[in-house]
Scaffold this motif. Structure first.
Motif, PDB file in Angstrom:
ATOM      1  N   ARG A 198      -3.642 -28.382  19.287  1.00 63.67           N
ATOM      2  CA  ARG A 198      -4.366 -27.546  20.248  1.00 63.67           C
ATOM      3  C   ARG A 198      -5.528 -26.843  19.542  1.00 63.67           C
ATOM      4  O   ARG A 198      -6.660 -26.803  20.056  1.00 63.67           O
ATOM      5  CB  ARG A 198      -3.399 -26.529  20.848  1.00 63.67           C
ATOM      6  N   SER A 199      -5.252 -26.321  18.368  1.00 63.10           N
ATOM      7  CA  SER A 199      -6.283 -25.637  17.586  1.00 63.10           C
ATOM      8  C   SER A 199      -7.384 -26.602  17.160  1.00 63.10           C
ATOM      9  O   SER A 199      -8.579 -26.282  17.253  1.00 63.10           O
ATOM     10  CB  SER A 199      -5.643 -24.988  16.362  1.00 63.10           C
TER      11      SER A 199
ATOM     12  N   GLN B 120      -9.670 -27.441  20.095  1.00 62.11           N
ATOM     13  CA  GLN B 120     -10.549 -26.324  20.443  1.00 62.11           C
ATOM     14  C   GLN B 120     -11.630 -26.120  19.389  1.00 62.11           C
ATOM     15  O   GLN B 120     -12.788 -25.834  19.726  1.00 62.11           O
ATOM     16  CB  GLN B 120      -9.708 -25.057  20.625  1.00 62.11           C
ATOM     17  N   GLN B 121     -11.282 -26.285  18.121  1.00 63.75           N
ATOM     18  CA  GLN B 121     -12.267 -26.141  17.048  1.00 63.75           C
ATOM     19  C   GLN B 121     -13.353 -27.207  17.150  1.00 63.75           C
ATOM     20  O   GLN B 121     -14.489 -26.982  16.722  1.00 63.75           O
ATOM     21  CB  GLN B 121     -11.579 -26.202  15.692  1.00 63.75           C
TER      22      GLN B 121
ATOM     23  N   THR C  36     -12.481 -28.586  25.608  1.00 65.27           N
ATOM     24  CA  THR C  36     -11.737 -27.699  26.494  1.00 65.27           C
ATOM     25  C   THR C  36     -10.461 -28.392  26.939  1.00 65.27           C
ATOM     26  O   THR C  36     -10.522 -29.456  27.571  1.00 65.27           O
ATOM     27  CB  THR C  36     -12.581 -27.329  27.726  1.00 65.27           C
ATOM     28  N   ILE C  37      -9.315 -27.839  26.605  1.00 64.51           N
ATOM     29  CA  ILE C  37      -8.036 -28.418  27.012  1.00 64.51           C
ATOM     30  C   ILE C  37      -7.770 -28.044  28.464  1.00 64.51           C
ATOM     31  O   ILE C  37      -7.739 -26.856  28.811  1.00 64.51           O
ATOM     32  CB  ILE C  37      -6.898 -27.914  26.102  1.00 64.51           C
ATOM     33  N   THR C  38      -7.581 -29.050  29.307  1.00 64.75           N
ATOM     34  CA  THR C  38      -7.336 -28.787  30.721  1.00 64.75           C
ATOM     35  C   THR C  38      -5.884 -28.991  31.117  1.00 64.75           C
ATOM     36  O   THR C  38      -5.460 -28.508  32.172  1.00 64.75           O
ATOM     37  CB  THR C  38      -8.225 -29.682  31.603  1.00 64.75           C
TER      38      THR C  38
ATOM     39  N   ALA D  31      -8.367 -33.271  27.465  1.00 61.48           N
ATOM     40  CA  ALA D  31      -9.392 -32.368  26.961  1.00 61.48           C
ATOM     41  C   ALA D  31     -10.761 -32.901  27.350  1.00 61.48           C
ATOM     42  O   ALA D  31     -10.966 -34.114  27.457  1.00 61.48           O
ATOM     43  CB  ALA D  31      -9.293 -32.221  25.447  1.00 61.48           C
TER      44      ALA D  31
ATOM     45  N   ARG E  38     -15.156 -32.566  26.972  1.00 57.86           N
ATOM     46  CA  ARG E  38     -16.344 -32.003  26.341  1.00 57.86           C
ATOM     47  C   ARG E  38     -17.114 -31.245  27.411  1.00 57.86           C
ATOM     48  O   ARG E  38     -17.456 -31.805  28.455  1.00 57.86           O
ATOM     49  CB  ARG E  38     -17.233 -33.090  25.748  1.00 57.86           C
TER      50      ARG E  38
END
Length: 211
Positions: free
Chosen positions: A175-176, A179-180, A184-186, A203, A205
Motif C-alpha cells: 500500500r505504501s 502511494q509513494q 491512488t488506491i481505489t 490503483a 494514476r
C-alpha cells in the motif's frame, strides 16, 4: 541465492510445469470478475500491459477478446511460446519485468496477477514506480501481491518435481509503495488461498486535474 539465481528458479519452474500450472483450455475462474471490472473501466480499445502473463490464459485472452491491444511479458520461454499460440492477436515478449524499459504514458492499464510474488523484493518498488510512469493519466493497475511478508522456496512445486521461489512484503508495505509511486488506491481485497492468501489492489494514476 542471488537475485539472478532466484529468477532462474522461477523461470525454470514455469518452463517445466507450464501445463501442470494451467491447461490450454482453463476457464477464467477467479480472474473473471477482476478482468470484467477492468474492461468496464477502460476506453475501447485500450492498450494493456500484462506483466507475468504466463501462457496468456486467462488475462491476455480475456482482454484481447474484448478488443483491447494487449502486450504480455513473462520470464518463461515456454509460457511465452504458449501465449503466442493461444492468444494470437496479442503481442508477447520474453523478458524480466523488473528490467523493462518502456515509454512513459503508453498504457491504459497494467495487469500483474500473481507475478510480483515471484520477483526479488528489492526490485518490486522500482517496478511499481515504473508502472506508474508507463500508465497514462487515469490509467489503472490491477495487481495481486502478498498479504503477509514471506520469502522461500518449495522443492516440489505442485507435486511436479520442479522448484519454485517466492518473495513478497505484506499488504501495508505494498500500500505504501503504491502511494509513494503516486498511484491512488481505489480498492483493496483479501484473496484467500489455503491457510493464507494474497491482496488484490486496484490503483489509478491520477489525472492532471486531480493532483
Amino acid at each position: 541465492m542471488g537475485s539472478d539465481d532466484e529468477r532462474d528458479v522461477v523461470r525454470r519452474g514455469y518452463d517445466e510445469l507450464s501445463y501442470h500450472y494451467r491447461a490450454d483450455d482453463a476457464d477464467d475462474g477467479q480472474y473473471a470478475p477482476w478482468l470484467a471490472g477492468l474492461h468496464r473501466r477502460l476506453p475501447a480499445p485500450a492498450a494493456v500491459l500484462d506483466l507475468g502473463c504466463g501462457c496468456g490464459v486467462p488475462a491476455a485472452r480475456f482482454l484481447a477478446d474484448a478488443g483491447h491491444h494487449v502486450t504480455g511479458v513473462d520470464i518463461s520461454d515456454v509460457q511465452i511460446e504458449r501465449a503466442r499460440r493461444l492468444v494470437p492477436t496479442a503481442t508477447f515478449v520474453r523478458a524480466d519485468a523488473t528490467r523493462l524499459d518502456l515509454p512513459p504514458a503508453s498504457f491504459d492499464a497494467v495487469v500483474c496477477l500473481y507475478a510480483f510474488i515471484h520477483m526479488p523484493l528489492a526490485g518490486q518498488p522500482p517496478l511499481i514506480t515504473s508502472i506508474a510512469r508507463w500508465l497514462r493519466p487515469g490509467g489503472w493497475l490491477l495487481a495481486t501481491v502478498g498479504h503477509s511478508a514471506w520469502t522461500g522456496t518449495e522443492d516440489d512445486w505442485l507435486g511436479g518435481g520442479a522448484a519454485m521461489w517466492w518473495s513478497h512484503a505484506d499488504a501495508s508495505t505494498y500500500r505504501s509503495w503504491l502511494q509513494q509511486a503516486g498511484l491512488t488506491i481505489t480498492a483493496e481485497d483479501f484473496i484467500p488461498e489455503g491457510t493464507s492468501g494474497h491482496t488484490l489492489f486496484w490503483a489509478q494514476r491520477p489525472h492532471a486535474s486531480d493532483r
